[in-house]
Scaffold this motif. Structure first.
Motif, mmCIF file in Angstrom:
data_model
loop_
_atom_site.group_PDB
_atom_site.id
_atom_site.type_symbol
_atom_site.label_atom_id
_atom_site.label_comp_id
_atom_site.label_asym_id
_atom_site.label_seq_id
_atom_site.Cartn_x
_atom_site.Cartn_y
_atom_site.Cartn_z
ATOM 1 N N LEU A 131 102.029 63.720 87.641
ATOM 2 C CA LEU A 131 102.078 64.064 86.266
ATOM 3 C C LEU A 131 100.597 64.950 86.206
ATOM 4 O O LEU A 131 99.920 64.510 84.586
ATOM 5 C CB LEU A 131 101.430 62.521 85.501
ATOM 6 N N PHE A 164 108.787 73.178 80.895
ATOM 7 C CA PHE A 164 107.855 72.319 80.600
ATOM 8 C C PHE A 164 108.753 71.551 80.444
ATOM 9 O O PHE A 164 109.156 70.548 81.665
ATOM 10 C CB PHE A 164 106.433 72.061 79.772
ATOM 11 N N ASP A 180 105.973 61.085 78.940
ATOM 12 C CA ASP A 180 105.902 61.168 80.341
ATOM 13 C C ASP A 180 105.127 60.415 80.529
ATOM 14 O O ASP A 180 105.114 59.493 81.704
ATOM 15 C CB ASP A 180 104.481 63.073 80.462
ATOM 16 N N ILE A 189 104.802 64.968 76.466
ATOM 17 C CA ILE A 189 103.897 63.898 76.899
ATOM 18 C C ILE A 189 103.509 62.408 76.590
ATOM 19 O O ILE A 189 103.301 61.624 77.135
ATOM 20 C CB ILE A 189 101.640 64.691 76.535
ATOM 21 N N ASN A 203 101.713 67.683 83.621
ATOM 22 C CA ASN A 203 102.525 67.282 82.313
ATOM 23 C C ASN A 203 100.964 67.244 81.469
ATOM 24 O O ASN A 203 101.329 67.939 80.297
ATOM 25 C CB ASN A 203 103.417 65.904 82.986
ATOM 26 N N ARG A 227 109.750 68.759 83.741
ATOM 27 C CA ARG A 227 110.215 66.862 82.948
ATOM 28 C C ARG A 227 112.221 66.175 83.390
ATOM 29 O O ARG A 227 111.217 65.979 83.487
ATOM 30 C CB ARG A 227 109.749 66.580 81.842
#
Length: 536
Positions: A113, A24, A91, A88, A116, A28
């Motif tokens: 997104l 993750f 993001d 998150i 995400n 990102r």
């Protein structure tokens, strides 16, 4: 539930998602790098000028900086949930700012997104994951109406609505998946702990087995040996020793079994001071070159066979004794009548006396056999041993005239209480005192027998029956408590055996203790500490 299993927390299950957290953060970092490339790279001219150039550049550089920090500290983060929440939040904040600042790339950013939001729902609990999805829905809708208010936008309302549905759908699916992953990990952890505990129990059982167990590999090396096998092997069983050097005869038998599959099960003497064993071989797994060797102690097998024989013999003897009792009673009654008759010659009366004595002896044998076969279970009661032994001495003197012999009771304390069946204790003391008065004397001198009550080093009550006789030879002492063993032509060999069995029924021990100064001591060691108070 065992404490080790109950100690598994939800945070422990989060460790299963550490790898997902790493990917993750890597994703990102890729998003931030692409945003920087869009604004500062050669594709910037293809998208056209941003709506807010300064804001767009600040958002891209700030997002790249924070994404790099989250990536670097992601694998070492102790709090997975906190790191996922921070990620998150970063993001969504920078993503929607980038959508507003660069409208041409807004659709692509909103689409990226989705991953995400899904990743956050996977890493976070359900309520937090769905909460992040709702924040994303709110953000996409706020950005749409903001952009529409500032200027005329060509985007349709259907676009943010479809993205909102996508955010909620992916968050729901990945939240379910995350919960299942946590449950699976938690179940695996529990099963792992249970398996580890079972393994420890199995190892403990194998270590404590009276049967020796060896694990021998294909190179004839001893890999493992339990306690019983180690006692048989000595230092040779420690580590990866060669079986041929430790036990050559056993190694030969193992080699022969590996060749033809037939094992020589005759007793084997592994060491001069060790009991004989019967080796048995089996492969650890099918096709494996490792072999399990079981060394059965023949003395244990003999004792089991002896116990079975005694049980069978006891039942048979009880039936036989019952059948003998009736004719024996008739014989004794007829002898008693003949002894009272005046027609019997004086020379024949000696024969009648012999018949009567042997009848009494046979009746004693019958009583012992019946007592052995039909022994009642112990009925423990509180007994004050000091007073009990003194009463026993008085009763024994009243029923058995001692003449010049002496019998007395002593104690180290005025009162010593315990829990035992008083009737069976009386029977045991009767056997021991009777034997001491007969055999525990020096030729030509009266017997001196004492009952001594005291406490051992652990505070357990002990009753010693001591005589001042010649003692018992060691070879005889080793067989004293075997049934039907006797050194006397008038004994049955059952008295001491029955006495020990009665002690065992009361969780007590009866042992012979030689005295250095001469004489013998039969020690009754009672289980449990002495009672502080016992009735008189």
């Amino acid at each position: 539930m065992p404490p080790a299993i109950a100690a598994i927390e939800v945070d422990d299950a989060d460790r299963a998602l550490r790898r997902e957290l790493y990917f993750f953060t890597l994703y990102r970092l890729l998003e931030a790098a692409m945003l920087v490339l869009v604004l500062f790279g050669p594709v910037a001219d293809m998208l056209g000028p941003p709506r807010h150039d300064l804001l767009a550049r600040a958002v891209a550089l700030s997002y790249l900086f924070l994404a790099t920090l989250l990536f670097l500290f992601g694998r070492r983060a102790g709090d997975l949930r906190g790191h996922a929440l921070a990620g998150i939040a970063t993001d969504l904040f920078f993503g929607f700012l980038a959508i507003h600042a660069v409208p041409a790339a807004g659709t692509g950013i909103a689409l990226m997104l989705i991953f995400n939001v899904g990743a956050a729902a996977l890493l976070l609990p359900a309520r937090l994951g769905l909460g992040a999805a709702l924040v994303a829905v709110l953000g996409i809708m706020v950005e749409y109406f903001w952009s529409t208010t500032l200027d005329e936008s060509s985007r349709l309302l259907a676009e943010p609505i479809m993205f909102s549905i996508g955010y909620l759908a992916i968050a729901t699916l990945t939240s379910i998946l995350g919960r299942q992953m946590r449950s699976s990990y938690d179940l695996a952890e529990r099963r792992g702990v249970e398996t580890a505990q079972l393994t420890e129990v199995n190892e403990l059982i194998i270590r404590r087995l009276r049967t020796g167990v060896l694990l021998v590999d294909g190179h004839n090396r001893v890999r493992l040996a339990n306690e019983a096998a180690t006692l048989l092997l000595g230092d040779a069983g420690d580590g990866h020793r060669d079986l041929g050097m430790a036990l050559p005869e056993l190694s030969k038998r193992l080699a022969a079994w590996r060749e033809d599959g037939k094992a020589d099960e005759s007793p084997l003497q592994v060491a001069p001071d060790q009991p004989e064993v019967v080796p048995r071989f089996t492969r650890l797994l099918a096709g494996s070159d490792q072999t399990l060797v079981f060394l059965d102690d023949t003395s244990l097998v003999s004792r089991r066979a002896e116990s079975m024989t005694l049980a069978t013999l006891g039942r048979f003897s009880a039936s036989l004794a019952h059948e003998i009792r009736n004719p024996l009673a008739a014989i004794n009654y007829a002898v008693q009548l003949l002894e009272e008759s005046d027609d019997v010659a004086t020379a024949d009366r000696r024969l009648l006396e012999i018949i009567r004595q042997q009848g009494v002896r046979m009746n004693g044998i019958v009583e012992n056999v019946l007592g052995l076969a039909r022994r009642e279970p112990a009925k423990p009661d509180h007994v004050e041993l000091v007073a009990f032994t003194r009463h026993f001495v008085d009763d024994y003197r009243a029923g058995h005239p001692l003449e010049d012999d002496t019998l007395r009771a002593t104690a180290t304390q005025p009162r010593i209480g315990t829990l035992i069946d008083p009737r069976q204790l009386h029977q045991v003391l009767t056997v021991l005192v009777h034997n001491a008065l007969i055999y525990g004397r020096v030729a030509g001198e009266p017997a001196r027998v004492g009952l001594h009550v005291h406490l051992d080093d652990h505070g357990h009550p002990v009753v010693d029956v001591v005589d001042r006789g010649p003692g018992i030879p060691e070879r005889v002492a080793q067989q004293l408590f075997r049934p039907f063993f006797t050194t006397s032509g008038h004994g049955t060999g059952l008295g001491l055996y029955i006495a020990r069995e009665l002690c065992r029924a009361n969780q007590a021990a009866l042992d012979y203790v030689p005295l250095p100064a001469g004489g013998s001591c039969f020690r009754i060691r009672l289980s449990g500490p002495a009672l502080k108070k016992a009735p008189d």
